[in-house]
Design an enzyme around this catalytic site. Structure first.
Site, PDB file in Angstrom:
ATOM      1  CG  ASP A  86      -1.973   7.314   0.084  1.00  0.00           C
ATOM      2  OD1 ASP A  86      -0.998   8.006  -0.272  1.00  0.00           O
ATOM      3  OD2 ASP A  86      -2.959   7.100  -0.651  1.00  0.00           O
ATOM      4  CG  ASP A 136      -2.450   2.690   6.418  1.00  0.00           C
ATOM      5  OD1 ASP A 136      -3.225   3.535   6.906  1.00  0.00           O
ATOM      6  OD2 ASP A 136      -2.422   2.434   5.205  1.00  0.00           O
ATOM      7  CG  ASP A 157      -1.842   1.157   1.305  1.00  0.00           C
ATOM      8  OD1 ASP A 157      -2.392   1.548   0.262  1.00  0.00           O
ATOM      9  OD2 ASP A 157      -2.009   1.704   2.411  1.00  0.00           O
TER      10      ASP A 157
END
Length: 221
Positions: A9, A182, A7
């Site tokens: 961001d 996250d 991922d």
């Protein structure tokens, strides 16, 4: 061969490039602060809460791209990279990606943020493959609409499946697969790989990772 997916961001970078891009345009006076800032914050909070309507958000996020020539957008984006993105790329994230690349893994960033905003960022890491939401174009100009399946939640799995198939690969082609994220929004793809890793996770993902016995790491310097 191994597969390593990341991922972007709040994982490889210490911030959200979708949110930062809109704030960048607002601070430059390109987008009206009164009209856009509260909505930008609202969408970001919904994303973090796992309640984002991706179609409504993409209408908000992609429409400004359709208002300006690509050359102008590209110039703004160079400034955006310099001021907002490079300062939040951690050395730990660079080293993690380099470890997978050096071991010969097939690496890709899989992000809900659109490819116009993110393409230059993945080049910072030396990653060749980007699976992102695609802004539609006509005659070299953005239309303000997405093309195909947005790379969000279950859409990430759909897009990764299609990417692998286009290369004549499948999940069984790899001895091991990783996905680093996250966000609770990425549970569908985290659950698909053999080695899911929670990176500076939100509370919902942290609870899930701890219950499932997944590694939890930090990439913050």
């Amino acid at each position: 061969m191994d597969l390593a997916l990341f991922d972007l961001d709040n994982t490889l970078i210490a911030g959200d490039s979708d949110f930062e891009w809109a704030q960048f345009l607002i601070n430059k006076g390109i987008l009206d602060r009164e009209l856009y800032e509260a909505r930008n914050i609202e969408f970001y909070e919904k994303y973090k809460a796992g309640t984002l309507d991706i179609d409504v958000f993409l209408d908000f996020q992609l429409q400004p791209l359709a208002r300006y020539p690509r050359s102008v957008l590209d110039a703004w984006h160079q400034e955006f990279m310099s001021r907002h993105i490079r300062p939040i790329v951690s050395q730990k994230a660079r080293l993690l990606v380099r470890e997978h690349l050096d071991r010969g893994a097939l690496c890709a960033v899989v992000t809900a943020t659109n490819s116009f905003v993110t393409a230059a960022t993945i080049r910072e890491f030396g990653i060749a493959h980007l699976i992102a939401t695609i802004p539609a174009q006509e005659n070299g100009q953005f239309t303000g609409r997405p093309r195909g399946t947005p790379s969000f939640r279950e859409g990430k799995v759909i897009r990764v499946d299609a990417w692998l198939e286009a290369m004549g690969l499948w999940w069984s082609s790899f001895e091991r697969s990783w996905f680093y994220s996250d966000s609770q929004n990425d549970l569908p793809l985290l659950s698909r790989v053999s080695n899911p890793v929670a990176v500076d996770p939100d509370q919902a993902l942290l609870m899930h990772a701890e219950a499932a016995g997944w590694p939890v790491i930090s990439l913050l310097d």
